[in-house]
Design a protein around this motif. Structure first.
Motif, PDB file in Angstrom:
ATOM      1  N   SER A 290       0.821  -1.214   0.000  1.00  0.00           N
ATOM      2  CA  SER A 290       0.000   0.000   0.000  1.00  0.00           C
ATOM      3  C   SER A 290       0.856   1.264   0.000  1.00  0.00           C
ATOM      4  O   SER A 290       0.335   2.359  -0.250  1.00  0.00           O
ATOM      5  CB  SER A 290      -0.934   0.009   1.217  1.00  0.00           C
ATOM      6  OG  SER A 290      -1.898  -1.026   1.124  1.00  0.00           O
ATOM      7  N   ARG A 291       2.124   1.142   0.289  1.00  0.00           N
ATOM      8  CA  ARG A 291       3.019   2.299   0.215  1.00  0.00           C
ATOM      9  C   ARG A 291       3.329   2.676  -1.232  1.00  0.00           C
ATOM     10  O   ARG A 291       3.820   3.773  -1.487  1.00  0.00           O
ATOM     11  CB  ARG A 291       4.319   2.008   0.962  1.00  0.00           C
ATOM     12  CG  ARG A 291       4.132   1.807   2.464  1.00  0.00           C
ATOM     13  CD  ARG A 291       5.390   1.308   3.138  1.00  0.00           C
ATOM     14  NE  ARG A 291       5.163   1.115   4.569  1.00  0.00           N
ATOM     15  CZ  ARG A 291       5.574   1.959   5.516  1.00  0.00           C
ATOM     16  NH1 ARG A 291       6.233   3.044   5.174  1.00  0.00           N
ATOM     17  NH2 ARG A 291       5.337   1.718   6.787  1.00  0.00           N
ATOM     18  N   TYR A 292       3.074   1.752  -2.155  1.00  0.00           N
ATOM     19  CA  TYR A 292       3.429   1.979  -3.561  1.00  0.00           C
ATOM     20  C   TYR A 292       2.199   2.023  -4.468  1.00  0.00           C
ATOM     21  O   TYR A 292       2.273   2.569  -5.569  1.00  0.00           O
ATOM     22  CB  TYR A 292       4.371   0.864  -4.035  1.00  0.00           C
ATOM     23  CG  TYR A 292       5.540   0.676  -3.106  1.00  0.00           C
ATOM     24  CD1 TYR A 292       6.655   1.504  -3.170  1.00  0.00           C
ATOM     25  CD2 TYR A 292       5.511  -0.318  -2.117  1.00  0.00           C
ATOM     26  CE1 TYR A 292       7.712   1.342  -2.291  1.00  0.00           C
ATOM     27  CE2 TYR A 292       6.573  -0.482  -1.238  1.00  0.00           C
ATOM     28  CZ  TYR A 292       7.665   0.356  -1.328  1.00  0.00           C
ATOM     29  OH  TYR A 292       8.712   0.200  -0.450  1.00  0.00           O
ATOM     30  N   PHE A 293       1.082   1.454  -4.007  1.00  0.00           N
ATOM     31  CA  PHE A 293      -0.140   1.420  -4.799  1.00  0.00           C
ATOM     32  C   PHE A 293      -1.333   1.763  -3.928  1.00  0.00           C
ATOM     33  O   PHE A 293      -1.276   1.684  -2.702  1.00  0.00           O
ATOM     34  CB  PHE A 293      -0.349   0.025  -5.423  1.00  0.00           C
ATOM     35  CG  PHE A 293       0.591  -0.284  -6.543  1.00  0.00           C
ATOM     36  CD1 PHE A 293       0.251  -0.002  -7.854  1.00  0.00           C
ATOM     37  CD2 PHE A 293       1.832  -0.856  -6.281  1.00  0.00           C
ATOM     38  CE1 PHE A 293       1.117  -0.279  -8.892  1.00  0.00           C
ATOM     39  CE2 PHE A 293       2.712  -1.137  -7.315  1.00  0.00           C
ATOM     40  CZ  PHE A 293       2.352  -0.845  -8.628  1.00  0.00           C
ATOM     41  N   GLU A 294      -2.414   2.112  -4.601  1.00  0.00           N
ATOM     42  CA  GLU A 294      -3.657   2.420  -3.923  1.00  0.00           C
ATOM     43  C   GLU A 294      -4.621   1.241  -4.071  1.00  0.00           C
ATOM     44  O   GLU A 294      -4.456   0.399  -4.954  1.00  0.00           O
ATOM     45  CB  GLU A 294      -4.285   3.690  -4.511  1.00  0.00           C
ATOM     46  CG  GLU A 294      -3.483   4.970  -4.252  1.00  0.00           C
ATOM     47  CD  GLU A 294      -2.177   5.023  -5.033  1.00  0.00           C
ATOM     48  OE1 GLU A 294      -1.185   5.542  -4.479  1.00  0.00           O
ATOM     49  OE2 GLU A 294      -2.162   4.547  -6.185  1.00  0.00           O
ATOM     50  N   ASP A 295      -5.622   1.204  -3.225  1.00  0.00           N
ATOM     51  CA  ASP A 295      -6.674   0.190  -3.327  1.00  0.00           C
ATOM     52  C   ASP A 295      -6.082  -1.214  -3.397  1.00  0.00           C
ATOM     53  O   ASP A 295      -6.379  -2.000  -4.312  1.00  0.00           O
ATOM     54  CB  ASP A 295      -7.536   0.483  -4.563  1.00  0.00           C
ATOM     55  CG  ASP A 295      -8.839  -0.323  -4.559  1.00  0.00           C
ATOM     56  OD1 ASP A 295      -9.206  -0.846  -3.484  1.00  0.00           O
ATOM     57  OD2 ASP A 295      -9.460  -0.446  -5.629  1.00  0.00           O
ATOM     58  N   VAL A 296      -5.215  -1.544  -2.440  1.00  0.00           N
ATOM     59  CA  VAL A 296      -4.552  -2.851  -2.418  1.00  0.00           C
ATOM     60  C   VAL A 296      -5.423  -3.862  -1.674  1.00  0.00           C
ATOM     61  O   VAL A 296      -5.826  -3.635  -0.537  1.00  0.00           O
ATOM     62  CB  VAL A 296      -3.166  -2.749  -1.740  1.00  0.00           C
ATOM     63  CG1 VAL A 296      -2.522  -4.126  -1.640  1.00  0.00           C
ATOM     64  CG2 VAL A 296      -2.273  -1.791  -2.514  1.00  0.00           C
ATOM     65  N   ARG A 297      -5.692  -4.965  -2.350  1.00  0.00           N
ATOM     66  CA  ARG A 297      -6.482  -6.042  -1.737  1.00  0.00           C
ATOM     67  C   ARG A 297      -5.680  -7.335  -1.750  1.00  0.00           C
ATOM     68  O   ARG A 297      -4.911  -7.592  -2.680  1.00  0.00           O
ATOM     69  CB  ARG A 297      -7.785  -6.267  -2.500  1.00  0.00           C
ATOM     70  CG  ARG A 297      -8.787  -5.156  -2.412  1.00  0.00           C
ATOM     71  CD  ARG A 297     -10.124  -5.627  -2.993  1.00  0.00           C
ATOM     72  NE  ARG A 297     -10.001  -6.015  -4.384  1.00  0.00           N
ATOM     73  CZ  ARG A 297     -10.847  -6.835  -5.013  1.00  0.00           C
ATOM     74  NH1 ARG A 297     -11.861  -7.384  -4.358  1.00  0.00           N
ATOM     75  NH2 ARG A 297     -10.686  -7.128  -6.285  1.00  0.00           N
ATOM     76  N   THR A 298      -5.857  -8.138  -0.724  1.00  0.00           N
ATOM     77  CA  THR A 298      -5.307  -9.499  -0.739  1.00  0.00           C
ATOM     78  C   THR A 298      -6.466 -10.468  -0.910  1.00  0.00           C
ATOM     79  O   THR A 298      -7.529 -10.302  -0.303  1.00  0.00           O
ATOM     80  CB  THR A 298      -4.544  -9.824   0.561  1.00  0.00           C
ATOM     81  OG1 THR A 298      -5.413  -9.658   1.681  1.00  0.00           O
ATOM     82  CG2 THR A 298      -3.342  -8.905   0.722  1.00  0.00           C
ATOM     83  N   LEU A 299      -6.239 -11.471  -1.749  1.00  0.00           N
ATOM     84  CA  LEU A 299      -7.245 -12.500  -1.990  1.00  0.00           C
ATOM     85  C   LEU A 299      -6.657 -13.846  -1.604  1.00  0.00           C
ATOM     86  O   LEU A 299      -5.486 -14.117  -1.885  1.00  0.00           O
ATOM     87  CB  LEU A 299      -7.662 -12.507  -3.461  1.00  0.00           C
ATOM     88  CG  LEU A 299      -8.194 -11.189  -4.035  1.00  0.00           C
ATOM     89  CD1 LEU A 299      -8.502 -11.353  -5.525  1.00  0.00           C
ATOM     90  CD2 LEU A 299      -9.440 -10.748  -3.283  1.00  0.00           C
ATOM     91  N   PRO A 300      -7.448 -14.716  -0.983  1.00  0.00           N
ATOM     92  CA  PRO A 300      -6.929 -16.042  -0.588  1.00  0.00           C
ATOM     93  C   PRO A 300      -6.649 -16.884  -1.817  1.00  0.00           C
ATOM     94  O   PRO A 300      -7.121 -16.595  -2.921  1.00  0.00           O
ATOM     95  CB  PRO A 300      -8.063 -16.625   0.251  1.00  0.00           C
ATOM     96  CG  PRO A 300      -9.302 -15.935  -0.248  1.00  0.00           C
ATOM     97  CD  PRO A 300      -8.868 -14.544  -0.620  1.00  0.00           C
ATOM     98  N   PRO A 301      -5.874 -17.954  -1.646  1.00  0.00           N
ATOM     99  CA  PRO A 301      -5.548 -18.807  -2.797  1.00  0.00           C
ATOM    100  C   PRO A 301      -6.792 -19.395  -3.436  1.00  0.00           C
ATOM    101  O   PRO A 301      -7.732 -19.774  -2.732  1.00  0.00           O
ATOM    102  CB  PRO A 301      -4.667 -19.901  -2.184  1.00  0.00           C
ATOM    103  CG  PRO A 301      -4.158 -19.333  -0.906  1.00  0.00           C
ATOM    104  CD  PRO A 301      -5.236 -18.424  -0.408  1.00  0.00           C
ATOM    105  N   PRO A 302      -6.835 -19.492  -4.770  1.00  0.00           N
ATOM    106  CA  PRO A 302      -7.923 -20.224  -5.415  1.00  0.00           C
ATOM    107  C   PRO A 302      -7.793 -21.714  -5.117  1.00  0.00           C
ATOM    108  O   PRO A 302      -6.803 -22.163  -4.517  1.00  0.00           O
ATOM    109  CB  PRO A 302      -7.713 -19.921  -6.902  1.00  0.00           C
ATOM    110  CG  PRO A 302      -6.266 -19.574  -7.026  1.00  0.00           C
ATOM    111  CD  PRO A 302      -5.889 -18.927  -5.729  1.00  0.00           C
ATOM    112  N   VAL A 303      -8.747 -22.478  -5.581  1.00  0.00           N
ATOM    113  CA  VAL A 303      -8.832 -23.899  -5.232  1.00  0.00           C
ATOM    114  C   VAL A 303      -7.575 -24.662  -5.629  1.00  0.00           C
ATOM    115  O   VAL A 303      -7.104 -25.535  -4.898  1.00  0.00           O
ATOM    116  CB  VAL A 303     -10.076 -24.532  -5.894  1.00  0.00           C
ATOM    117  CG1 VAL A 303     -10.092 -26.042  -5.657  1.00  0.00           C
ATOM    118  CG2 VAL A 303     -11.348 -23.896  -5.344  1.00  0.00           C
TER     119      VAL A 303
END
Length: 315
Positions: A290-303
């Motif tokens: 988030s220090r380098y980008f905006e609107d940072v989201r983490t998503l869990p691993p797919p199946v």
């Protein structure tokens, strides 16, 4: 008497030859030290000749390590019914599945996940510029062929392995613009020129200068552009721990990590520039990026994976 004297001298000489000299160890040690110095100096001369001006191989993995590099002789490409592009032979898949159907299914699944994020943030509009950051031999990039033909998407791919790039160059259409990159945080694109940069299992190996790479990726993205990357979090840590007895895990992971069932540190870096494994706690990764980008989201691993995702947008 003379004969006795000769016999005494002969016995003394025999003892001198059979008994080690008190200075022999010192002589042996000095000889060994001289030899070691010669080996070290010879090695240093070789290293200096390769690296003093510029590393001979330019911080990437060349097509070969010979002075005379001839055209590569790849195994025959694999054609699958219904596929517009050939698959690389197993030797050029860089460890991905040797089963053709699984290779295609995995690449298509990852492409669909990327497209879902593009659609959510940007819409599946015409003329998007998309970079596969660490494209290997086109495992995911190949599946954007339809968007290139129907929507005019400009497709780019980069990898530090010159061999995989050469394979794409020889077997994919020319609208796949791929090139050999380096481990240095440099991309040959103008400022604000790309709409999307995605990558699978790349920042899991960038132990050095990962922050500078984020700055460089931010530079080439347009305002509103999208960065999509996988990373190792607590999920990957647990996966590797559960598989710690498997040879492929033991060969490329820290024993310190494999002895710990839970990730306790905020981050953990292992290995050198050739083989490394990078872990962040998911919340720490989001905070750092988030220090380098905006609107940072983490998503869990797919199946079908154990790697989390970071989805970031440039303001």
């Amino acid at each position: 008497m003379p004969s006795s004297s000769k016999r005494l001298r002969a016995r003394a000489s025999s003892r001198a030859e059979s008994e080690p000299s008190p200075i022999r160890p010192a002589i042996d040690a000095a000889t060994q030290e001289l030899h070691d110095r010669e080996v070290v100096e010879r090695t240093l001369r070789m290293v200096r000749s390769e690296y003093t001006v510029m590393p001979r191989f330019g911080f990437h993995q060349p097509i070969d390590y010979d002075k005379d590099s001839r055209a590569l002789a790849f195994d025959l490409p694999v054609w699958v019914d219904g596929e517009p592009l050939p698959l690389p032979p197993v030797a050029e898949r860089m460890g991905y599945s040797a089963d053709d159907a699984e290779y295609l299914r995995w690449g298509a699944s990852d492409k669909a996940l990327v497209c879902a994020q593009i659609e959510e943030y940007l819409g599946l509009q015409r003329d998007l510029s998309v970079l596969d950051f660490g494209c290997s031999s086109g495992r995911v990039l190949r599946h954007f062929h339809q968007e290139s033909v129907e929507l005019g998407w400009k497709l780019y791919g980069v990898d530090i392995q010159a061999r995989t790039i050469q394979w794409i160059r020889e077997h994919f259409p020319s609208h796949f613009v791929t090139y050999t990159g380096t481990t240095l945080p440099i991309l040959p694109f103008p400022d604000a020129s790309l709409d999307v940069v995605y990558g699978f299992s790349i920042f899991t190996h960038i132990k050095y200068n990962w922050d500078m790479w984020l700055m460089e990726l931010r530079r080439v993205l347009k305002p509103g552009g999208l960065l999509i990357q996988t990373f190792h979090s607590e999920h990957a840590w647990a996966f590797y721990y559960d598989h710690r007895d498997e040879e492929w895990v033991k060969a490329s992971h820290s024993q310190l990590m494999l002895d710990s069932p839970e990730m306790t540190d905020d981050y953990f870096y292992y290995g050198d520039i050739g083989v490394s494994q990078v872990f962040w706690k998911a919340e720490v990764a989001r905070e750092y990026w988030s220090r380098y980008f905006e609107d940072v989201r983490t998503l869990p691993p797919p199946v079908n994976s154990f790697q989390d995702w970071l989805v970031c947008r440039k303001a």
